[in-house]
Design an enzyme around this catalytic site. Sequence first.
Site, PDB file in Angstrom:
ATOM      1  N   LYS A  21       0.826  -1.213   0.000  1.00  0.00           N
ATOM      2  CA  LYS A  21       0.000   0.000   0.000  1.00  0.00           C
ATOM      3  C   LYS A  21       0.859   1.262   0.000  1.00  0.00           C
ATOM      4  O   LYS A  21       0.633   2.189  -0.797  1.00  0.00           O
ATOM      5  CB  LYS A  21      -0.924  -0.012   1.219  1.00  0.00           C
ATOM      6  CG  LYS A  21      -1.959   1.097   1.213  1.00  0.00           C
ATOM      7  CD  LYS A  21      -2.861   1.016   2.434  1.00  0.00           C
ATOM      8  CE  LYS A  21      -3.921  -0.041   2.325  1.00  0.00           C
ATOM      9  NZ  LYS A  21      -3.568  -1.367   2.846  1.00  0.00           N
ATOM     10  N   ARG A  97      -3.205   2.835   8.387  1.00  0.00           N
ATOM     11  CA  ARG A  97      -3.552   1.711   7.515  1.00  0.00           C
ATOM     12  C   ARG A  97      -2.392   0.723   7.422  1.00  0.00           C
ATOM     13  O   ARG A  97      -1.234   1.116   7.310  1.00  0.00           O
ATOM     14  CB  ARG A  97      -3.894   2.236   6.117  1.00  0.00           C
ATOM     15  CG  ARG A  97      -4.820   3.427   6.164  1.00  0.00           C
ATOM     16  CD  ARG A  97      -4.923   4.141   4.840  1.00  0.00           C
ATOM     17  NE  ARG A  97      -5.856   3.479   3.946  1.00  0.00           N
ATOM     18  CZ  ARG A  97      -6.114   3.896   2.703  1.00  0.00           C
ATOM     19  NH1 ARG A  97      -5.464   4.927   2.208  1.00  0.00           N
ATOM     20  NH2 ARG A  97      -6.983   3.257   1.960  1.00  0.00           N
ATOM     21  N   GLY A 112      -8.380  -5.804   2.141  1.00  0.00           N
ATOM     22  CA  GLY A 112      -9.169  -6.006   3.348  1.00  0.00           C
ATOM     23  C   GLY A 112      -8.647  -7.059   4.297  1.00  0.00           C
ATOM     24  O   GLY A 112      -9.303  -7.368   5.288  1.00  0.00           O
ATOM     25  N   THR A 116      -7.566  -1.198   9.001  1.00  0.00           N
ATOM     26  CA  THR A 116      -7.413   0.246   8.816  1.00  0.00           C
ATOM     27  C   THR A 116      -8.193   0.946   9.932  1.00  0.00           C
ATOM     28  O   THR A 116      -9.281   0.508  10.318  1.00  0.00           O
ATOM     29  CB  THR A 116      -7.969   0.667   7.441  1.00  0.00           C
ATOM     30  OG1 THR A 116      -7.086   0.210   6.421  1.00  0.00           O
ATOM     31  CG2 THR A 116      -8.097   2.183   7.342  1.00  0.00           C
ATOM     32  N   GLN A 163      -1.787   8.665   7.129  1.00  0.00           N
ATOM     33  CA  GLN A 163      -2.131   9.580   6.032  1.00  0.00           C
ATOM     34  C   GLN A 163      -3.227  10.539   6.488  1.00  0.00           C
ATOM     35  O   GLN A 163      -4.177  10.137   7.171  1.00  0.00           O
ATOM     36  CB  GLN A 163      -2.621   8.753   4.840  1.00  0.00           C
ATOM     37  CG  GLN A 163      -2.904   9.538   3.580  1.00  0.00           C
ATOM     38  CD  GLN A 163      -3.298   8.605   2.433  1.00  0.00           C
ATOM     39  OE1 GLN A 163      -3.803   7.503   2.654  1.00  0.00           O
ATOM     40  NE2 GLN A 163      -3.069   9.039   1.205  1.00  0.00           N
ATOM     41  N   GLU A 274      -9.235   3.716  -4.625  1.00  0.00           N
ATOM     42  CA  GLU A 274     -10.161   4.344  -3.686  1.00  0.00           C
ATOM     43  C   GLU A 274      -9.966   5.846  -3.802  1.00  0.00           C
ATOM     44  O   GLU A 274      -8.845   6.322  -3.989  1.00  0.00           O
ATOM     45  CB  GLU A 274      -9.902   3.862  -2.257  1.00  0.00           C
ATOM     46  CG  GLU A 274     -10.179   2.370  -2.086  1.00  0.00           C
ATOM     47  CD  GLU A 274      -9.870   1.857  -0.689  1.00  0.00           C
ATOM     48  OE1 GLU A 274      -9.850   2.688   0.253  1.00  0.00           O
ATOM     49  OE2 GLU A 274      -9.642   0.644  -0.536  1.00  0.00           O
ATOM     50  N   GLN A 287      -5.907   5.393  -2.619  1.00  0.00           N
ATOM     51  CA  GLN A 287      -5.278   4.080  -2.744  1.00  0.00           C
ATOM     52  C   GLN A 287      -5.363   3.609  -4.190  1.00  0.00           C
ATOM     53  O   GLN A 287      -6.299   3.961  -4.917  1.00  0.00           O
ATOM     54  CB  GLN A 287      -5.973   3.046  -1.841  1.00  0.00           C
ATOM     55  CG  GLN A 287      -5.268   1.703  -1.778  1.00  0.00           C
ATOM     56  CD  GLN A 287      -5.792   0.843  -0.638  1.00  0.00           C
ATOM     57  OE1 GLN A 287      -6.205   1.350   0.400  1.00  0.00           O
ATOM     58  NE2 GLN A 287      -5.775  -0.456  -0.820  1.00  0.00           N
ATOM     59  N   HIS A 815     -14.802 -35.358 -24.806  1.00  0.00           N
ATOM     60  CA  HIS A 815     -14.276 -36.637 -24.309  1.00  0.00           C
ATOM     61  C   HIS A 815     -15.165 -37.227 -23.220  1.00  0.00           C
ATOM     62  O   HIS A 815     -15.514 -38.407 -23.255  1.00  0.00           O
ATOM     63  CB  HIS A 815     -12.860 -36.439 -23.749  1.00  0.00           C
ATOM     64  CG  HIS A 815     -11.882 -35.944 -24.752  1.00  0.00           C
ATOM     65  ND1 HIS A 815     -11.436 -36.711 -25.789  1.00  0.00           N
ATOM     66  CD2 HIS A 815     -11.263 -34.740 -24.890  1.00  0.00           C
ATOM     67  CE1 HIS A 815     -10.581 -36.020 -26.521  1.00  0.00           C
ATOM     68  NE2 HIS A 815     -10.465 -34.810 -25.993  1.00  0.00           N
TER      69      HIS A 815
END
Length: 857
Positions: A21, A97, A112, A116, A163, A274, A287, A815
């Site tokens: 990330k 995160r 996921g 976060t 962030q 995101e 993201q 077959h």
Amino acid sequence: MKTALDFTEIDAGMLAEVGGKAANLGELTRAGLPVPPGWVLTTEAYRQVAQGLETGGEGLAERARRHLLQAPVPEAVREEIVKSYAALGDDVPVAVRSSATAEDLPFASFAGQQDTFLNVVGAQAVVEAVRRCWASLWTDRAVAYRESNGIDHASVRLAVVVQEMVEAQVAGVMFTANPVTGRRREAVIDASPGLGEAVVSGAVNPDRFRVFDGEILERHAGDKLLAIRSLPGGGTERVETSHDGLCLTDDEVRRLAALGARVEDHYGAPQDTEWAIDRDGTLWLTQSRPITTLYPLPERPRPGLRVYFSVNVVQGVMGPLTPMGQSVFRVISAGGAGLAGHAPADPLDGAPFLTASGERIWLDLTTVVRSRPGRAILPRMLTLGEARAVNIMEGLFEDPRLTLAHTSLRPFLRGLGRFARRVRVPARVLTALTRPAKAVADTVRLGEELDRRLRVPATATPAQRLDHAERVLAGTFPLIISIMPTAITGYALFALASKLSGVPVNEMSDVLRSVPHNPTTEMDLELWDLATRVEPAPFKERTVAELVRLYQEGGLPPVAQREITAFLDKYGHRGVAEIDVGVPRWSEEPAHILGVLANYLRMDGAADLAPDALFARGAREARTAIARVASRARGRGRWRAAVVRFGLGRTRRYAGLRELPKFYLVKTIAAVRHSLLAVGEHLVGLGVLDSAADVFFLDLRETRAALGGGDLRELVAGRRAAHEQERRRRHVPRVLLSDGTEPEALAQPAADGALTGTAASAGTVTGIARVVLDPIGAHLEPGEILVCPSTDPGWTPLFLTAGGLVMEMGGAMSHGAVVAREYGIPAVVGVPHAIDRISSGQEITVNGAAGTVTIPS
């Protein structure tokens, strides 16, 4: 290694230090994309805290979480967190995160899997959020995900992204390619008021938009009954909302799509992003990671929209082919193309209509789809071998991008004429009609000629072995395809008998029960017969691994040792996924055959249920069926009855030959494999490779070049790793367009949940389902219904004890369908998503005449 890095100091090559990330956020920041500022606590901090953590044994996840939540944070790490957080401003709300080193990878997103924490305010709160992120590397779901993707727990580290929060008015996710249909450059946007977590977590039904080339293709309003918003002082709350209409304007949708295109262009691959729009209308990217579920596009796309059809799906081999397996197919295809006058200048390039994608082989059918004769012939051919593709192809005929471009019959007739002359179709059809014994004998002589061609002197040099391999691969298809005019004559007479008698083809399937000259059913019955003669004790008492060891040491009881050796001398060139030269044969790895024998010898049941007895009964029922059809024909005219009897007699004589070209082809591939292993041993001696089998991760050109020396071990290791990743791919399209679209994904499943497919073998059976994804080591109790993705002849020993068959792939002449009919077990093939919708242990009913599978509610 530094403990903390600003986004501006990070690039995509720093995965081991900052995790997936953070590496992406740093790369996006340096590319000038609108990323909220932030920093990352590197994996060095995690390493210090996780020292002494054991990554194996029982209770791993719980033990690791406890350690990381309770271990003290080193003072130097704590100081770095506090200092870096303060550099963002006074008590700035941040998102904390997780960023694992095994995350946001090209083959596994890990979306996921770690935690976060949003709207974290204050240095102490950030420290605690960091600690909880570390622990989330060891949630049960994250551990299970790594295990399913073959990633070693001990190799994974966790960094933590901190962030600045965006006070989002609207937020959500955007895929830069349609994740359902696969269409590239079609942006799919989910949006909802508030923080994007509501969309990411699935807590809300968002608005959905689809955009292609600046045009909004879809606007769908979700109910948006919930929003997640930041709380003053930290944390979030869930708020019930009522939002009428759409939460994005058309201008915002187009701006988002344009941003997505910029991100995709930067990475050169479709992205899962995101995003958020703040109260000032500023667009932020929070993201980006690769979309890992898209099937890769063919490696040599031509101009315009192309239509590709999967050879792997048709052959029942869902896994990837080795690089050498792909190379072998190219040379074989060159020989086939030469029959119609379209041979490539270099056979190693393969036929112009052949390409590779996802390490699987595809046919480019664009010219066929856009030609008048192709549209007439292709659906009829697919009905026999891959019926689910018929509706797909007919739907493509309506696509305005694939309008008719080849309306003249001349090129088709010229190619057909060349093919007919080179294969001597008229003469072979005449022989099939008038001299059946000679027609069958000719196919045997072809096998003898093939055996002669495949012999290689023991003194052959590696270069001579490669020369021989290329020669026999290019020449085998023209040799074995000459069997098909005889087999097709049989099926043509079958259709004629239906027309003359008025009996529908699907009501005549008993005629095809227990036909002679089918090498696959002959093999299966010989294996069953072998089981009746060997000493049963070791097979009932030993594991398969022990049986393999005993056999290879010559330690089985005498009859078993002798009879199994004789069987493998005759059929040891076969195997599961046998079209890939890189796959071991039964003669090399007999575990599958010994396991099947063990299953047979554990069976208890009446003698009249034994496969050989059932096969004999099938032949009697076939004769009865011929008499019934002839009787119906007699009611329309005496001469019709005579023609029907004649035609169906020829049908039974020749229908089994349909499997013979594949049998001979696999024999060729096995012989080439033997030679290539000898070449591989030579390359090991030169220091080029580590093991002889590594040669299958080169192609024929590379192998010849390697005879001059060098070191290809690193190349082989990389290809092996890529091959293993492809083996884990769960979905392979049967038809793929060059823009990434899977046409079948556009079709909606039946609303009532009914499972329908193609009727393949008449009869109705109710029994317990057994879902089998890999036949090696599979155990099937007598009477259980085999449910599988597809089959090749390597699967068919399981059919002897099956009560019925359900396959996701295939058509009436695939077959599995052919063998099921011959054994008289009800079968339905081409059933979409059968292995997902049926579970082992469920009782199901298979109606092989109606083409339905019923699961009681």
